[in-house]
Design an enzyme around this catalytic site. Structure first.
Site, mmCIF file in Angstrom:
data_model
loop_
_atom_site.group_PDB
_atom_site.id
_atom_site.type_symbol
_atom_site.label_atom_id
_atom_site.label_comp_id
_atom_site.label_asym_id
_atom_site.label_seq_id
_atom_site.Cartn_x
_atom_site.Cartn_y
_atom_site.Cartn_z
ATOM 1 N N ASP A 29 -0.449 -4.480 -3.711
ATOM 2 C CA ASP A 29 -1.390 -3.371 -3.931
ATOM 3 C C ASP A 29 -0.713 -2.019 -3.732
ATOM 4 O O ASP A 29 -1.280 -1.115 -3.107
ATOM 5 C CB ASP A 29 -2.591 -3.487 -2.981
ATOM 6 C CG ASP A 29 -3.275 -4.834 -3.032
ATOM 7 O OD1 ASP A 29 -3.148 -5.531 -4.049
ATOM 8 O OD2 ASP A 29 -3.931 -5.205 -2.035
ATOM 9 N N ASP A 48 0.812 -1.229 0.000
ATOM 10 C CA ASP A 48 0.000 0.000 0.000
ATOM 11 C C ASP A 48 0.843 1.276 0.000
ATOM 12 O O ASP A 48 0.539 2.231 0.721
ATOM 13 C CB ASP A 48 -0.957 0.021 1.199
ATOM 14 C CG ASP A 48 -2.015 -1.060 1.130
ATOM 15 O OD1 ASP A 48 -2.039 -1.804 0.138
ATOM 16 O OD2 ASP A 48 -2.811 -1.178 2.084
#
EC number: 3.1.1.11
Length: 595
Positions: A434, A413
């Site tokens: 991600d 992230d």
């Protein structure tokens, strides 16, 4: 045919939005015995995701005037969000002194974002006024704010780790989410109706309610461009106008839709104290050696005025600033520039796994809640490492963010592009899981995407978009003319560690890869499903004209679209994906839309 087409917003609503909706409703249900008020209500609600809720909301409004009905719907949505905010506070109170640090942190965050949602809804209602004829080119800005209002509510839920609490809050705020979703659908119908009439929002004349026929100029062609070059700086730009990716990028690499004053700032703010700092006058200077007004970045942010119509310019001199920086929502129009993305670094260690009282949103080294944020020649880093799980380097929640020549380093992230319209160019971003994710309309151009080595047995996913509503919301990640490569520590194991272009975080996840060089670090399948979900069946993933060993598409998953023509990805260019540019026109600044 040459000439003007004069039509009001209310007319479009009534004739196209309402009338088509009523016809569809009557055809479906065979009941033409409706009062004028209910015809208008049913027509407006026909295009919404939850028609029953929409009708129930508008039935008590004793009017068939679309102006009054839509205004009433917005007020009802605001009331529902107030109730959701109160419910969140009551839930926190009921947990008492035994509440866990993480639950307290996330509920406090929920209360904050609900406050943001209420502020934006109040602005929407104020901007709408009493007559929809007056909103003109504001329609898309209002829709952008509405998207933010919806995102704030999903942010709250997404940050909750504990299943029982997520269920409780989810049920408690369900009504406001439904109403906000329907409000977005209503505005989307207005814009779609104008598209059906071949009219453009930016052609509206607010004072008269009229519009001109649209231009017949063609869309800007998409150019293959050249791959960026990795060095100690962010990615080098192709030279000369012949290699511009879009007609909206000028010879300096800055989009033409950035205002004239901001374009000058971006051009002058060069790398190094002998270049950038001396060429523009900063509002504040941050320096660890005491040569500026402040020694920390947060102090400079705090000194910037609220609701600033101009720019607050912060020059951050070379150094590693070990701090967490939060830019509140009212501290708009902040421009930060450093002395180089490896020389000026804002670094912090905070993660969901290793830092008590931390959510994904709160883990960010830099957290931008405000509109109009700009940055150049700065490194943003979260040093939590792969064991920290979610650990954000920067979270950008504000609309109209422009970031050039910066680095974002982390693992899971890293770059949280969470709301609004965001444009990145010549950046380096590194991570594992991600590491480019969020719920915004984001374009990243001419940048270096570095896939890192994570925990043993861990897969890598470059992107994770969070579009929950599909075409009604302009949310999605576009990578254009980028390079996707392995980090040096991953290079030897790049064919063993599973790495993908992305996975669908939400039902209508949207990600587009255009004219990019994809290394063999990316598996032949290209994309990964989200375990336990079926979002891959409804997501919108597109690849177009990419190159490199990782760009071979004959073994791609069958739910990705391989575009064969530029027309198929034209919607995802800067001009279309980050537009319309009415927010610049309203600011009365020079702007070039085409050639």
């Amino acid at each position: 045919m040459i000439g003007k087409v004069v039509v009001s917003v209310a007319s479009i609503l009534l004739i196209v939005g309402v009338a088509i909706g009523v016809v569809a409703y009557i055809n479906k249900n065979g009941d033409a015995n409706l009062s004028p008020q209910m015809k208008a209500v049913r027509g407006i609600c026909e295009a919404t995701s939850d028609k029953a809720s929409c009708v129930k909301t508008l039935e008590p409004v004793k009017s068939d005037d679309p102006n009054k009905l839509i205004k009433a719907f917005m007020l009802a949505t605001r009331d529902a969000i107030t109730q959701s905010s109160n419910f969140t506070g009551k839930t926190e109170g009921n947990l008492g002194s035994g509440i866990s640090p993480n639950n307290k942190a996330v509920l406090d965050y929920c209360k904050k974002v609900f406050m943001y949602a209420l502020e934006d809804l109040s602005t929407i209602v104020e901007e709408m006024g009493e007559d929809l004829n007056q909103i003109g080119s504001k329609i898309d800005q209002l829709k952008q704010w509405l998207t933010g209002v919806y995102n704030y509510q999903t942010d709250c839920l997404d940050d909750i780790e504990e299943d029982d609490l997520r269920k409780t809050i989810g049920e408690g705020i369900a009504s406001s989410k439904i109403l906000t979703s329907n409000a977005i659908d209503i505005f989307h119908t207005v814009v779609s109706a104008m598209a059906k009439l071949n009219l453009k929002v930016e052609d509206f004349k607010n004072m008269t309610g009229g519009i001109f026929a649209p231009s017949d100029k063609g869309a800007a062609p998409v150019n293959k461009g050249t791959p960026p070059v990795a060095d100690d700086s962010p990615v080098a730009d192709p030279d000369g106008p012949a290699r511009r990716l879009l007609e909206d990028i000028d010879e300096t690499g800055i989009p033409t839709w950035v205002s004239g004053a901001d374009r000058k700032l971006m051009t002058k703010a060069g790398r190094g104290s002998n270049d950038g700092g001396a060429r523009i006058r900063a509002t504040f200077v941050v320096a660890k050696d005491g040569s500026g007004q402040f020694k920390t970045v947060q102090q400079a942010v705090n000194a910037c005025p609220e609701k600033n119509p101009g720019r607050c310019i912060i020059h951050i001199k070379a150094g590693i600033y070990r701090e967490q920086v939060i830019i509140p929502k009212k501290k708009n129009n902040i421009f930060m520039f450093g002395d180089g993305a490896r020389k000026t670094v804002i670094s912090y260690n905070r993660s969901v796994k290793l830092s008590p009282g931390t959510t994904t949103s709160l883990s960010g080294t830099v957290q931008v809640e405000s509109e109009g944020f700009m940055a150049k020649w700065i490194g943003f880093k979260n040093t939590a490492g792969p064991m920290g799980h979610q650990a954000v380097a920067i979270r950008v929640n504000g609309d109209r963010a422009v970031i050039f020549n910066c680095r974002f380093d982390g693992y899971q992230d890293t770059l949280y592009v969470n709301n609004g319209r965001q444009f990145y160019r010549n950046i380096v971003v590194s991570g594992t899981v991600d590491f480019i994710f969020g719920k915004s309309a984001t374009v990243i151009q001419n940048s270096l995407i570095v896939v890192r080595k994570g925990n043993k047995g861990q897969f890598n996913t470059v992107t994770a978009d969070g579009n929950e509503k599909g075409l009604a919301m302009k949310i999605g990640i576009v990578l254009q003319n980028c390079r996707i490569v392995p980090d040096k520590k991953l290079a030897a194991e790049r064919l063993i560690v599973e790495s993908y272009l992305g996975r669908p975080w939400k039902k209508f996840s949207t990600t587009v890869i255009i004219n990019s060089e994809i290394g063999d670090v990316i598996r032949p399948e290209g994309w990964k499903i989200w375990d336990g979900e079926s979002f891959h069946k409804s997501c919108r993933y597109v690849e177009y004209n990419n190159r490199g060993p990782g760009a071979i598409t004959n073994r791609r998953v069958n739910w990705v679209k391989i575009a064969r023509s530029a027309a198929e990805v034209n919607d995802f260019t800067v001009a279309n994906w980050l537009g319309p540019i009415n927010w610049i026109q309203e600011a009365n600044v020079p702007v070039t839309l085409g050639l």
